[in-house]
Design a protein around this motif. Structure first.
Motif, PDB file in Angstrom:
ATOM      1  N   CYS A  95       0.670  -1.266   0.089  1.00  0.00           N
ATOM      2  CA  CYS A  95      -0.199   0.013   0.129  1.00  0.00           C
ATOM      3  C   CYS A  95       1.111   1.034  -0.071  1.00  0.00           C
ATOM      4  O   CYS A  95       1.991   1.283   0.571  1.00  0.00           O
ATOM      5  CB  CYS A  95      -0.793   0.071   1.168  1.00  0.00           C
ATOM      6  SG  CYS A  95      -2.006   1.277   1.218  1.00  0.00           S
ATOM      7  N   PHE A  97       0.069   3.950   1.585  1.00  0.00           N
ATOM      8  CA  PHE A  97      -0.274   4.627   2.994  1.00  0.00           C
ATOM      9  C   PHE A  97       0.123   3.908   4.007  1.00  0.00           C
ATOM     10  O   PHE A  97       0.281   2.365   3.790  1.00  0.00           O
ATOM     11  CB  PHE A  97      -1.628   4.943   3.098  1.00  0.00           C
ATOM     12  CG  PHE A  97      -2.140   6.299   2.574  1.00  0.00           C
ATOM     13  CD1 PHE A  97      -1.414   7.053   1.749  1.00  0.00           C
ATOM     14  CD2 PHE A  97      -3.598   6.773   2.829  1.00  0.00           C
ATOM     15  CE1 PHE A  97      -1.849   8.119   1.189  1.00  0.00           C
ATOM     16  CE2 PHE A  97      -3.796   7.973   2.418  1.00  0.00           C
ATOM     17  CZ  PHE A  97      -2.952   8.669   1.568  1.00  0.00           C
ATOM     18  N   HIS A  98       0.495   4.020   5.181  1.00  0.00           N
ATOM     19  CA  HIS A  98       0.663   3.270   6.373  1.00  0.00           C
ATOM     20  C   HIS A  98       0.022   3.541   7.457  1.00  0.00           C
ATOM     21  O   HIS A  98       0.390   4.111   8.477  1.00  0.00           O
ATOM     22  CB  HIS A  98       2.309   3.631   6.258  1.00  0.00           C
ATOM     23  CG  HIS A  98       3.019   3.286   5.240  1.00  0.00           C
ATOM     24  ND1 HIS A  98       3.309   1.977   4.740  1.00  0.00           N
ATOM     25  CD2 HIS A  98       3.648   4.056   4.285  1.00  0.00           C
ATOM     26  CE1 HIS A  98       3.979   2.005   3.580  1.00  0.00           C
ATOM     27  NE2 HIS A  98       4.196   3.435   3.266  1.00  0.00           N
ATOM     28  N   CYS A  99      -1.412   3.521   7.345  1.00  0.00           N
ATOM     29  CA  CYS A  99      -2.200   4.005   8.306  1.00  0.00           C
ATOM     30  C   CYS A  99      -2.021   3.406   9.556  1.00  0.00           C
ATOM     31  O   CYS A  99      -2.196   1.873   9.569  1.00  0.00           O
ATOM     32  CB  CYS A  99      -3.857   3.945   7.919  1.00  0.00           C
ATOM     33  SG  CYS A  99      -3.905   5.009   6.278  1.00  0.00           S
ATOM     34  N   PHE A 101      -4.030   2.624  11.794  1.00  0.00           N
ATOM     35  CA  PHE A 101      -5.327   1.938  12.374  1.00  0.00           C
ATOM     36  C   PHE A 101      -5.494   0.846  11.027  1.00  0.00           C
ATOM     37  O   PHE A 101      -6.721   0.380  11.209  1.00  0.00           O
ATOM     38  CB  PHE A 101      -6.300   2.996  12.364  1.00  0.00           C
ATOM     39  CG  PHE A 101      -6.425   3.685  11.246  1.00  0.00           C
ATOM     40  CD1 PHE A 101      -7.189   3.317  10.072  1.00  0.00           C
ATOM     41  CD2 PHE A 101      -6.000   5.132  11.079  1.00  0.00           C
ATOM     42  CE1 PHE A 101      -7.227   4.069   8.764  1.00  0.00           C
ATOM     43  CE2 PHE A 101      -6.448   5.965  10.157  1.00  0.00           C
ATOM     44  CZ  PHE A 101      -6.637   5.439   9.020  1.00  0.00           C
ATOM     45  N   CYS A 102      -4.836   0.823  10.411  1.00  0.00           N
ATOM     46  CA  CYS A 102      -5.046  -0.215   9.061  1.00  0.00           C
ATOM     47  C   CYS A 102      -5.540  -1.567   9.543  1.00  0.00           C
ATOM     48  O   CYS A 102      -4.937  -2.218  10.409  1.00  0.00           O
ATOM     49  CB  CYS A 102      -3.837  -0.627   8.329  1.00  0.00           C
ATOM     50  SG  CYS A 102      -4.376  -1.424   6.708  1.00  0.00           S
ATOM     51  N   SER A 108      -1.526  -5.102   3.535  1.00  0.00           N
ATOM     52  CA  SER A 108      -0.909  -3.751   3.044  1.00  0.00           C
ATOM     53  C   SER A 108       0.379  -3.284   3.389  1.00  0.00           C
ATOM     54  O   SER A 108       0.965  -2.561   2.616  1.00  0.00           O
ATOM     55  CB  SER A 108      -1.840  -2.878   3.412  1.00  0.00           C
ATOM     56  OG  SER A 108      -1.869  -2.624   4.820  1.00  0.00           O
ATOM     57  N   GLN A 109       0.923  -3.983   4.667  1.00  0.00           N
ATOM     58  CA  GLN A 109       2.161  -3.440   4.885  1.00  0.00           C
ATOM     59  C   GLN A 109       3.417  -4.323   4.697  1.00  0.00           C
ATOM     60  O   GLN A 109       3.431  -5.505   4.962  1.00  0.00           O
ATOM     61  CB  GLN A 109       2.218  -2.975   6.344  1.00  0.00           C
ATOM     62  CG  GLN A 109       1.036  -1.925   6.560  1.00  0.00           C
ATOM     63  CD  GLN A 109       1.497  -0.705   5.812  1.00  0.00           C
ATOM     64  OE1 GLN A 109       2.290   0.005   5.809  1.00  0.00           O
ATOM     65  NE2 GLN A 109       0.190  -0.310   5.059  1.00  0.00           N
ATOM     66  N   TYR A 146      -9.094  -4.002  -0.542  1.00  0.00           N
ATOM     67  CA  TYR A 146      -8.419  -4.489   0.536  1.00  0.00           C
ATOM     68  C   TYR A 146      -7.088  -3.740   0.846  1.00  0.00           C
ATOM     69  O   TYR A 146      -6.821  -3.493   1.620  1.00  0.00           O
ATOM     70  CB  TYR A 146      -8.088  -6.108   0.479  1.00  0.00           C
ATOM     71  CG  TYR A 146      -9.292  -7.114   0.195  1.00  0.00           C
ATOM     72  CD1 TYR A 146     -10.395  -6.692   1.016  1.00  0.00           C
ATOM     73  CD2 TYR A 146      -9.446  -7.796  -0.908  1.00  0.00           C
ATOM     74  CE1 TYR A 146     -11.539  -7.624   1.089  1.00  0.00           C
ATOM     75  CE2 TYR A 146     -10.417  -8.844  -0.894  1.00  0.00           C
ATOM     76  CZ  TYR A 146     -11.527  -8.463  -0.196  1.00  0.00           C
ATOM     77  OH  TYR A 146     -12.638  -9.143  -0.365  1.00  0.00           O
ATOM     78  N   ASN A 147      -6.414  -3.693  -0.213  1.00  0.00           N
ATOM     79  CA  ASN A 147      -5.055  -2.574  -0.145  1.00  0.00           C
ATOM     80  C   ASN A 147      -5.235  -1.573  -1.152  1.00  0.00           C
ATOM     81  O   ASN A 147      -6.508  -1.601  -1.674  1.00  0.00           O
ATOM     82  CB  ASN A 147      -3.779  -3.507  -0.528  1.00  0.00           C
ATOM     83  CG  ASN A 147      -3.763  -3.828  -1.779  1.00  0.00           C
ATOM     84  OD1 ASN A 147      -4.830  -4.081  -2.536  1.00  0.00           O
ATOM     85  ND2 ASN A 147      -2.579  -3.910  -2.272  1.00  0.00           N
ATOM     86  N   GLU A 148      -4.624  -0.461  -1.421  1.00  0.00           N
ATOM     87  CA  GLU A 148      -4.798   0.531  -2.192  1.00  0.00           C
ATOM     88  C   GLU A 148      -4.582  -0.101  -3.846  1.00  0.00           C
ATOM     89  O   GLU A 148      -3.567  -0.709  -3.889  1.00  0.00           O
ATOM     90  CB  GLU A 148      -3.938   1.705  -2.058  1.00  0.00           C
ATOM     91  CG  GLU A 148      -3.763   2.747  -3.206  1.00  0.00           C
ATOM     92  CD  GLU A 148      -5.177   3.147  -3.555  1.00  0.00           C
ATOM     93  OE1 GLU A 148      -6.208   3.216  -2.729  1.00  0.00           O
ATOM     94  OE2 GLU A 148      -5.422   3.324  -4.667  1.00  0.00           O
ATOM     95  N   ASN A 175      -7.773   4.854  -1.395  1.00  0.00           N
ATOM     96  CA  ASN A 175      -7.409   6.130  -0.526  1.00  0.00           C
ATOM     97  C   ASN A 175      -7.480   7.399  -1.195  1.00  0.00           C
ATOM     98  O   ASN A 175      -7.175   8.243  -0.813  1.00  0.00           O
ATOM     99  CB  ASN A 175      -6.210   5.625   0.336  1.00  0.00           C
ATOM    100  CG  ASN A 175      -5.092   5.569  -0.782  1.00  0.00           C
ATOM    101  OD1 ASN A 175      -4.954   6.060  -1.677  1.00  0.00           O
ATOM    102  ND2 ASN A 175      -4.074   4.829  -0.167  1.00  0.00           N
ATOM    103  N   ASP A 196     -12.069   6.631   0.752  1.00  0.00           N
ATOM    104  CA  ASP A 196     -11.731   6.971   2.043  1.00  0.00           C
ATOM    105  C   ASP A 196     -11.309   8.621   2.132  1.00  0.00           C
ATOM    106  O   ASP A 196     -10.567   9.048   1.196  1.00  0.00           O
ATOM    107  CB  ASP A 196     -10.536   6.669   2.510  1.00  0.00           C
ATOM    108  CG  ASP A 196     -10.652   4.852   3.057  1.00  0.00           C
ATOM    109  OD1 ASP A 196     -11.659   4.510   3.075  1.00  0.00           O
ATOM    110  OD2 ASP A 196      -9.405   4.388   3.209  1.00  0.00           O
ATOM    111  N   LYS A 198     -10.236  10.320   5.068  1.00  0.00           N
ATOM    112  CA  LYS A 198      -9.803   9.690   6.290  1.00  0.00           C
ATOM    113  C   LYS A 198     -10.053  10.723   7.421  1.00  0.00           C
ATOM    114  O   LYS A 198     -10.014  10.283   8.465  1.00  0.00           O
ATOM    115  CB  LYS A 198      -8.346   9.280   6.406  1.00  0.00           C
ATOM    116  CG  LYS A 198      -8.278   8.019   5.658  1.00  0.00           C
ATOM    117  CD  LYS A 198      -7.046   7.416   5.420  1.00  0.00           C
ATOM    118  CE  LYS A 198      -6.931   6.295   4.290  1.00  0.00           C
ATOM    119  NZ  LYS A 198      -7.438   5.005   4.765  1.00  0.00           N
TER     120      LYS A 198
HETATM  121  S1  SF4 Z   1      -5.222  -0.484   3.079  1.00  0.00           S
HETATM  122 FE1  SF4 Z   1      -6.196   1.595   3.534  1.00  0.00          FE
HETATM  123  S2  SF4 Z   1      -6.190   1.811   5.615  1.00  0.00           S
HETATM  124 FE2  SF4 Z   1      -4.570   0.253   5.064  1.00  0.00          FE
HETATM  125  S3  SF4 Z   1      -2.588   1.511   4.827  1.00  0.00           S
HETATM  126 FE3  SF4 Z   1      -3.563   1.106   2.961  1.00  0.00          FE
HETATM  127  S4  SF4 Z   1      -4.949   3.150   2.791  1.00  0.00           S
HETATM  128 FE4  SF4 Z   1      -4.323   2.856   4.934  1.00  0.00          FE
END
Ligand code: SF4
Ligand code: SF4
Length: 351
Positions: A95, A97-99, A101-102, A108-109, A146-148, A175, A196, A198
């Motif tokens: 992803c 992003f590295h939210c 709260f993911c 995603s990470q 699910y992911n970006e 996102n 999102d 956010k």
């Molecule tokens: S999958 Fe969504 S919530 Fe998770 S890090 Fe990526 S943008 Fe953020």
């Protein structure tokens, strides 16, 4: 094996299309998302997916997926787009992003630095195979979720093209951080999106997600102009993004810049990933968001992740009749596209 054949065997299969990256002096610049990463040799960009391999922009994802499911379209969430239909849902690793709260951090990470030769992310699929599976399972659409999905752009684009030829709709759950160039490549292929939004704070995007707010706002406007059906989701977190002024500003932006017909899902946060010690959202925070939406004239505001709350139903904005009643992900249709009581049009894509 000779050196040349070894190098050829090690050469990754997938490279980003030429229009979505540029070559600089000792770096390549990815133009898929608003990070516009400049990537030095043998390193990856912010998403961990795109990497500089021999001066070209390689994708470690290519035709690989981390998750495939058949979901109700309401789960995306899309409440005004083919209600009651099923959507074939796919997501890849990584992803941009590295939210903190993911809820999907497991896929995603991507941990660690890129190692292109050893990378074996996800399971291999083909666009044609995904479309065949969607048809076999009688889904009305394919969702990139699910992911970006920007990070698996090539697979999404090829699948969306094939899906469109078979009468399936294409949905992004995003996102909104894709670049203008990426959006341009997708604009004719996607019919609906849940984006999102956010928070309405540059600091939140920077410190909690690792991105910027403005590119997201630009994407929302572009998608609407392009004729995509869009719905928005805000994960409300008590004492993090639930100040009344911020929620008011967010609702005012939707109403003023996108229009009061755009549905807004205010969703309850549950502890996850790096925010495991933050308490679940208080009901009062969600109700404050609901009030902000109503105050600014939004016609369709929904409270999500809070089973049984009546605000999952769609009410006629004129007479208040329940036109779509939802229990969990089951939808009972009383009026499709028009209120049976007062004939007011209900915004959405119904057939
Ligand atoms: S999958 Fe969504 S919530 Fe998770 S890090 Fe990526 S943008 Fe953020
Ligand atoms: S997709 Fe975005 S985060 Fe990933 S390398 Fe490209 S610009 Fe960077």
């Amino acid at each position: 094996m000779t050196d040349a054949s070894t190098a050829a065997a090690q050469r990754p299969d997938y490279f980003t299309p030429a229009r979505l990256w540029i070559k600089g002096e000792n770096f390549v610049q990815c133009r898929l998302c608003a990070h516009y990463c400049r990537i030095k040799p043998n390193l990856s960009g912010n998403c961990g997916v795109r990497a500089n391999f021999g001066g070209e922009l390689f994708t470690a994802v290519g035709n690989s997926l981390a998750a495939i499911n058949i979901d109700p379209v309401e789960k995306k969430p899309l409440f005004h787009f083919l209600p009651g239909s099923k959507t074939f849902s796919v997501g890849s690793p990584g992803c941009n992003f590295h939210c903190k709260f993911c809820q999907n951090s497991g896929i995603s990470q991507i941990p660690g630095a890129v190692n292109i030769q050893q990378r074996n992310l996800g399971s291999k699929v083909t666009p044609q195979g995904l479309v065949a599976a969607a048809i076999e399972n009688k889904t009305a659409s394919i969702s990139y979720t699910y992911n970006e999905p920007t990070v698996f752009f090539e697979l999404m684009q090829a699948t969306a093209e094939a899906a469109g030829r078979h009468g399936l709709r294409n949905i992004m759950v995003s996102n909104g951080y894709m670049s203008a160039e990426c959006f341009d490549s997708l604009k004719d292929l996607i019919q609906a999106a849940n984006f999102d939004l956010k928070a309405f704070s540059a600091d939140f995007y920077k410190n909690i997600c690792g991105g910027r707010l403005n590119p997201v706002l630009r994407t929302l406007k572009a998608a609407l102009r392009q004729g995509w059906w869009i719905e928005l989701t805000t994960l409300v977190i008590s004492e993090v993004n639930d100040r009344r002024e911020e929620l008011d500003a967010l609702a005012a932006f939707i109403a003023g810049e996108l229009g009061p017909d755009v549905p807004w899902h205010v969703s309850r946060f549950r502890p996850a990933y790096l925010m495991r010690n933050t308490p679940a959202t208080r009901i009062a925070s969600l109700e404050r968001a609901l009030e902000s939406g109503k105050k600014h004239g939004l016609k369709y505001v929904y409270v999500g992740n809070l089973p049984g709350h009546s605000s999952e139903n769609t009410f006629c904005p004129s007479c208040g009749l329940t036109v779509l009643e939802r229990v969990g992900f089951n939808t009972r249709v009383k009026g499709l596209g028009v209120c049976p009581e007062c004939q007011t049009k209900i915004a959405g894509v119904w057939i």
